[in-house]
Scaffold this motif. Sequence first.
Motif, PDB file in Angstrom:
ATOM      1  N   ASP A   8       0.910  -1.172   0.275  1.00  0.00           N
ATOM      2  CA  ASP A   8       0.066   0.134   0.080  1.00  0.00           C
ATOM      3  C   ASP A   8       1.043   1.068  -0.047  1.00  0.00           C
ATOM      4  O   ASP A   8       1.726   1.426   0.946  1.00  0.00           O
ATOM      5  CB  ASP A   8      -0.928   0.046   1.185  1.00  0.00           C
ATOM      6  CG  ASP A   8      -1.807   1.173   1.124  1.00  0.00           C
ATOM      7  OD1 ASP A   8      -1.739   2.077   0.582  1.00  0.00           O
ATOM      8  OD2 ASP A   8      -2.757   1.060   2.170  1.00  0.00           O
ATOM      9  N   PRO A   9       0.671   2.228  -0.996  1.00  0.00           N
ATOM     10  CA  PRO A   9       1.770   3.324  -1.023  1.00  0.00           C
ATOM     11  C   PRO A   9       1.724   4.088   0.117  1.00  0.00           C
ATOM     12  O   PRO A   9       2.587   4.794   0.625  1.00  0.00           O
ATOM     13  CB  PRO A   9       1.132   4.058  -2.229  1.00  0.00           C
ATOM     14  CG  PRO A   9       0.188   3.062  -3.205  1.00  0.00           C
ATOM     15  CD  PRO A   9      -0.211   1.933  -2.080  1.00  0.00           C
ATOM     16  N   ARG A  10       0.457   3.918   0.835  1.00  0.00           N
ATOM     17  CA  ARG A  10       0.364   4.947   2.124  1.00  0.00           C
ATOM     18  C   ARG A  10       1.166   4.354   3.241  1.00  0.00           C
ATOM     19  O   ARG A  10       1.854   5.317   3.812  1.00  0.00           O
ATOM     20  CB  ARG A  10      -1.180   5.179   2.459  1.00  0.00           C
ATOM     21  CG  ARG A  10      -2.195   5.838   1.660  1.00  0.00           C
ATOM     22  CD  ARG A  10      -3.566   5.724   1.959  1.00  0.00           C
ATOM     23  NE  ARG A  10      -3.800   4.411   1.817  1.00  0.00           N
ATOM     24  CZ  ARG A  10      -4.983   3.893   1.944  1.00  0.00           C
ATOM     25  NH1 ARG A  10      -5.948   4.658   2.580  1.00  0.00           N
ATOM     26  NH2 ARG A  10      -5.351   2.625   1.602  1.00  0.00           N
ATOM     27  N   THR A  12       3.632   2.463   2.732  1.00  0.00           N
ATOM     28  CA  THR A  12       5.073   2.610   2.438  1.00  0.00           C
ATOM     29  C   THR A  12       5.645   4.231   2.651  1.00  0.00           C
ATOM     30  O   THR A  12       6.869   4.268   3.357  1.00  0.00           O
ATOM     31  CB  THR A  12       5.310   2.445   0.889  1.00  0.00           C
ATOM     32  OG1 THR A  12       4.933   1.226   0.688  1.00  0.00           O
ATOM     33  CG2 THR A  12       6.734   2.255   0.508  1.00  0.00           C
ATOM     34  N   LEU A  13       4.726   5.192   2.468  1.00  0.00           N
ATOM     35  CA  LEU A  13       5.096   6.522   2.526  1.00  0.00           C
ATOM     36  C   LEU A  13       5.380   6.703   4.273  1.00  0.00           C
ATOM     37  O   LEU A  13       6.480   7.625   4.577  1.00  0.00           O
ATOM     38  CB  LEU A  13       4.184   7.557   2.043  1.00  0.00           C
ATOM     39  CG  LEU A  13       4.715   8.902   1.914  1.00  0.00           C
ATOM     40  CD1 LEU A  13       6.051   9.022   1.113  1.00  0.00           C
ATOM     41  CD2 LEU A  13       3.495   9.711   1.292  1.00  0.00           C
ATOM     42  N   ARG A  14       4.386   6.205   4.941  1.00  0.00           N
ATOM     43  CA  ARG A  14       4.711   6.655   6.326  1.00  0.00           C
ATOM     44  C   ARG A  14       5.772   5.767   6.913  1.00  0.00           C
ATOM     45  O   ARG A  14       6.540   6.287   8.005  1.00  0.00           O
ATOM     46  CB  ARG A  14       3.390   6.063   7.015  1.00  0.00           C
ATOM     47  CG  ARG A  14       2.086   6.938   6.941  1.00  0.00           C
ATOM     48  CD  ARG A  14       1.013   6.672   7.871  1.00  0.00           C
ATOM     49  NE  ARG A  14       0.533   5.593   7.371  1.00  0.00           N
ATOM     50  CZ  ARG A  14      -0.809   5.416   6.603  1.00  0.00           C
ATOM     51  NH1 ARG A  14      -1.131   6.581   5.978  1.00  0.00           N
ATOM     52  NH2 ARG A  14      -1.360   4.317   6.438  1.00  0.00           N
ATOM     53  N   LEU A  22       6.371   7.658  -8.000  1.00  0.00           N
ATOM     54  CA  LEU A  22       4.821   7.389  -8.025  1.00  0.00           C
ATOM     55  C   LEU A  22       4.142   7.891  -9.096  1.00  0.00           C
ATOM     56  O   LEU A  22       4.305   8.934  -9.497  1.00  0.00           O
ATOM     57  CB  LEU A  22       4.548   8.118  -6.528  1.00  0.00           C
ATOM     58  CG  LEU A  22       5.280   7.562  -5.254  1.00  0.00           C
ATOM     59  CD1 LEU A  22       4.763   8.668  -4.179  1.00  0.00           C
ATOM     60  CD2 LEU A  22       5.095   6.120  -4.918  1.00  0.00           C
ATOM     61  N   ASP A  26      -1.235   6.499  -7.672  1.00  0.00           N
ATOM     62  CA  ASP A  26      -0.496   6.330  -6.113  1.00  0.00           C
ATOM     63  C   ASP A  26      -0.809   7.350  -5.312  1.00  0.00           C
ATOM     64  O   ASP A  26      -1.195   7.267  -4.162  1.00  0.00           O
ATOM     65  CB  ASP A  26       0.984   5.845  -6.265  1.00  0.00           C
ATOM     66  CG  ASP A  26       1.597   4.979  -6.800  1.00  0.00           C
ATOM     67  OD1 ASP A  26       0.876   3.666  -6.802  1.00  0.00           O
ATOM     68  OD2 ASP A  26       2.601   4.834  -7.529  1.00  0.00           O
ATOM     69  N   GLU A  29      -4.548   7.181  -4.191  1.00  0.00           N
ATOM     70  CA  GLU A  29      -4.638   6.304  -3.304  1.00  0.00           C
ATOM     71  C   GLU A  29      -4.266   6.797  -1.955  1.00  0.00           C
ATOM     72  O   GLU A  29      -4.834   6.668  -0.824  1.00  0.00           O
ATOM     73  CB  GLU A  29      -3.994   5.079  -3.460  1.00  0.00           C
ATOM     74  CG  GLU A  29      -4.381   3.719  -2.790  1.00  0.00           C
ATOM     75  CD  GLU A  29      -3.811   2.557  -3.050  1.00  0.00           C
ATOM     76  OE1 GLU A  29      -3.681   1.677  -2.244  1.00  0.00           O
ATOM     77  OE2 GLU A  29      -3.718   2.489  -4.503  1.00  0.00           O
ATOM     78  N   MET A  30      -2.864   7.411  -1.784  1.00  0.00           N
ATOM     79  CA  MET A  30      -2.230   7.760  -0.626  1.00  0.00           C
ATOM     80  C   MET A  30      -3.188   9.018   0.043  1.00  0.00           C
ATOM     81  O   MET A  30      -3.336   8.606   1.238  1.00  0.00           O
ATOM     82  CB  MET A  30      -0.935   8.453  -0.961  1.00  0.00           C
ATOM     83  CG  MET A  30       0.246   7.611  -0.873  1.00  0.00           C
ATOM     84  SD  MET A  30       1.703   8.607  -0.914  1.00  0.00           S
ATOM     85  CE  MET A  30       2.183   7.758  -2.685  1.00  0.00           C
TER      86      MET A  30
END
Length: 78
Positions: A8-10, A12-14, A22, A26, A29-30
Motif C-alpha cells: 500500500d503506497p500510504r 510505504t510512505l509512512r 509514484l 498512487d 490512493e495515498m
Amino acid sequence: MAKQADPDPRATLRGGLPDRYLTPDDIAEMFEVPLETVYQWRKKRTGPRGFRIGKHLRYDPADVWAYVDQRKQDEAAA
C-alpha cells in the motif's frame, strides 16, 4: 513462485520512502482523493510537485514527503 503484492503506497510512505517514482494513481490512493483531484492539483500547482517522463506523470517520493511536511507546518501555523 508467487508474485508478491505491491505494498500500500500510504503505508510505504509512512514507513519510509518507496524505492520507485509514484504515479498519479498512487498519489490519489495515498491521499484518498479522486484521481481527477490529483490532476487538478497539478493544473493549479497546489499539490505535490510532479514531473513528466515522456507522456507519463510521475512524483518523486521525496517531493511528496516535502509536500506533506509543508502542509503540516502550514496547519500548525494557522
